[in-house]
Design a protein around this motif. Sequence first.
Motif, PDB file in Angstrom:
ATOM      1  N   ILE A   9       0.889  -5.563  -5.683  1.00 32.09           N
ATOM      2  CA  ILE A   9       1.245  -4.986  -6.990  1.00 32.09           C
ATOM      3  C   ILE A   9       2.605  -5.517  -7.437  1.00 32.09           C
ATOM      4  O   ILE A   9       2.785  -5.921  -8.593  1.00 32.09           O
ATOM      5  CB  ILE A   9       1.209  -3.439  -6.915  1.00 32.09           C
ATOM      6  CG1 ILE A   9      -0.250  -2.979  -6.852  1.00 32.09           C
ATOM      7  CG2 ILE A   9       1.934  -2.812  -8.096  1.00 32.09           C
ATOM      8  CD1 ILE A   9      -0.453  -1.478  -6.755  1.00 32.09           C
ATOM      9  N   VAL A  10       3.565  -5.569  -6.515  1.00 32.66           N
ATOM     10  CA  VAL A  10       4.894  -6.115  -6.841  1.00 32.66           C
ATOM     11  C   VAL A  10       4.770  -7.562  -7.326  1.00 32.66           C
ATOM     12  O   VAL A  10       5.414  -7.969  -8.298  1.00 32.66           O
ATOM     13  CB  VAL A  10       5.833  -6.022  -5.609  1.00 32.66           C
ATOM     14  CG1 VAL A  10       7.074  -6.887  -5.793  1.00 32.66           C
ATOM     15  CG2 VAL A  10       6.226  -4.570  -5.332  1.00 32.66           C
ATOM     16  N   ASP A  11       3.901  -8.340  -6.680  1.00 34.58           N
ATOM     17  CA  ASP A  11       3.733  -9.753  -7.039  1.00 34.58           C
ATOM     18  C   ASP A  11       2.871  -9.953  -8.280  1.00 34.58           C
ATOM     19  O   ASP A  11       2.681 -11.095  -8.722  1.00 34.58           O
ATOM     20  CB  ASP A  11       3.112 -10.515  -5.871  1.00 34.58           C
ATOM     21  CG  ASP A  11       4.078 -10.645  -4.700  1.00 34.58           C
ATOM     22  OD1 ASP A  11       5.294 -10.436  -4.909  1.00 34.58           O
ATOM     23  OD2 ASP A  11       3.623 -10.938  -3.576  1.00 34.58           O
ATOM     24  N   GLU A  21      10.957  -1.293 -13.907  1.00 34.11           N
ATOM     25  CA  GLU A  21      11.120  -2.426 -12.984  1.00 34.11           C
ATOM     26  C   GLU A  21      12.527  -2.979 -13.099  1.00 34.11           C
ATOM     27  O   GLU A  21      13.101  -3.033 -14.193  1.00 34.11           O
ATOM     28  CB  GLU A  21      10.111  -3.532 -13.312  1.00 34.11           C
ATOM     29  CG  GLU A  21      10.224  -4.737 -12.371  1.00 34.11           C
ATOM     30  CD  GLU A  21       9.108  -5.752 -12.579  1.00 34.11           C
ATOM     31  OE1 GLU A  21       8.476  -5.765 -13.661  1.00 34.11           O
ATOM     32  OE2 GLU A  21       8.876  -6.551 -11.642  1.00 34.11           O
ATOM     33  N   ASP A  22      13.107  -3.344 -11.964  1.00 35.42           N
ATOM     34  CA  ASP A  22      14.322  -4.157 -11.956  1.00 35.42           C
ATOM     35  C   ASP A  22      14.227  -5.120 -10.777  1.00 35.42           C
ATOM     36  O   ASP A  22      13.141  -5.278 -10.191  1.00 35.42           O
ATOM     37  CB  ASP A  22      15.596  -3.281 -11.965  1.00 35.42           C
ATOM     38  CG  ASP A  22      15.744  -2.415 -10.716  1.00 35.42           C
ATOM     39  OD1 ASP A  22      15.265  -2.809  -9.638  1.00 35.42           O
ATOM     40  OD2 ASP A  22      16.365  -1.333 -10.819  1.00 35.42           O
ATOM     41  N   ASP A  23      15.317  -5.767 -10.432  1.00 35.18           N
ATOM     42  CA  ASP A  23      15.266  -6.797  -9.381  1.00 35.18           C
ATOM     43  C   ASP A  23      14.859  -6.240  -8.015  1.00 35.18           C
ATOM     44  O   ASP A  23      14.295  -6.957  -7.186  1.00 35.18           O
ATOM     45  CB  ASP A  23      16.635  -7.466  -9.226  1.00 35.18           C
ATOM     46  CG  ASP A  23      16.941  -8.371 -10.395  1.00 35.18           C
ATOM     47  OD1 ASP A  23      16.015  -8.652 -11.183  1.00 35.18           O
ATOM     48  OD2 ASP A  23      18.111  -8.783 -10.525  1.00 35.18           O
ATOM     49  N   GLU A  24      15.144  -4.965  -7.798  1.00 37.18           N
ATOM     50  CA  GLU A  24      14.963  -4.384  -6.456  1.00 37.18           C
ATOM     51  C   GLU A  24      13.730  -3.507  -6.306  1.00 37.18           C
ATOM     52  O   GLU A  24      13.208  -3.368  -5.203  1.00 37.18           O
ATOM     53  CB  GLU A  24      16.178  -3.494  -6.124  1.00 37.18           C
ATOM     54  CG  GLU A  24      17.511  -4.134  -6.391  1.00 37.18           C
ATOM     55  CD  GLU A  24      18.108  -4.683  -5.118  1.00 37.18           C
ATOM     56  OE1 GLU A  24      17.354  -4.912  -4.169  1.00 37.18           O
ATOM     57  OE2 GLU A  24      19.321  -4.866  -5.092  1.00 37.18           O
ATOM     58  N   LYS A  44      10.823  -3.652  -3.777  1.00 40.51           N
ATOM     59  CA  LYS A  44      10.080  -4.924  -3.833  1.00 40.51           C
ATOM     60  C   LYS A  44      10.004  -5.565  -2.457  1.00 40.51           C
ATOM     61  O   LYS A  44       9.021  -6.214  -2.114  1.00 40.51           O
ATOM     62  CB  LYS A  44      10.727  -5.859  -4.859  1.00 40.51           C
ATOM     63  CG  LYS A  44      10.520  -5.362  -6.285  1.00 40.51           C
ATOM     64  CD  LYS A  44      10.953  -6.382  -7.325  1.00 40.51           C
ATOM     65  CE  LYS A  44      10.464  -5.933  -8.698  1.00 40.51           C
ATOM     66  NZ  LYS A  44      10.880  -6.859  -9.771  1.00 40.51           N
ATOM     67  N   LYS A  45      11.060  -5.358  -1.681  1.00 40.27           N
ATOM     68  CA  LYS A  45      11.075  -5.858  -0.294  1.00 40.27           C
ATOM     69  C   LYS A  45      10.109  -5.010   0.533  1.00 40.27           C
ATOM     70  O   LYS A  45      10.110  -3.775   0.425  1.00 40.27           O
ATOM     71  CB  LYS A  45      12.511  -5.703   0.218  1.00 40.27           C
ATOM     72  CG  LYS A  45      12.732  -5.832   1.693  1.00 40.27           C
ATOM     73  CD  LYS A  45      14.190  -5.465   2.023  1.00 40.27           C
ATOM     74  CE  LYS A  45      14.348  -5.150   3.502  1.00 40.27           C
ATOM     75  NZ  LYS A  45      15.697  -4.724   3.864  1.00 40.27           N
TER      76      LYS A  45
END
Length: 113
Positions: A9-11, A21-24, A44-45
Amino acid sequence: MSDCLFCKIVDGEIPSNKVYEDDEILAFNDVAPQAPVHFLIVPKKHMESLDDTTDEDAALLAHIMLKIKDIAKELGLENGYRVVINTGEDGMQSVKHLHVHVLGKRRLLWPPG
Ligand code: AMP
């Protein structure tokens, strides 16, 4: 992790109904909502669960926690909400990528099952 649902989902490999959504982090509506508003926030990690976190994740975890109120406000949860992190087998965690549930827009029962 190639076989992780929330990494997909993140990808963007699997579609989601994104609410923030943001960078993290990414937040998206739960596919099987348990309240009129029910979204998930994921880092996201990839990290499997709270059990998988270390002191190095302190800023990321704080970021997730501090974003909840902003997203909740955006989604009209002015009367309160519940934050849940199911962890491990007894916690009934079904997706092995750390995620924070945020539920609201109805009076939630306590204690949970
Ligand atoms: P947990 O039981 O705490 O591991 O929660 C996993 C959550 O992920 C459940 O509430 C599911 O409804 C939700 N879920 C599973 N697949 C998807 C998906 N493709 N999109 C959004 N939410 C999902």
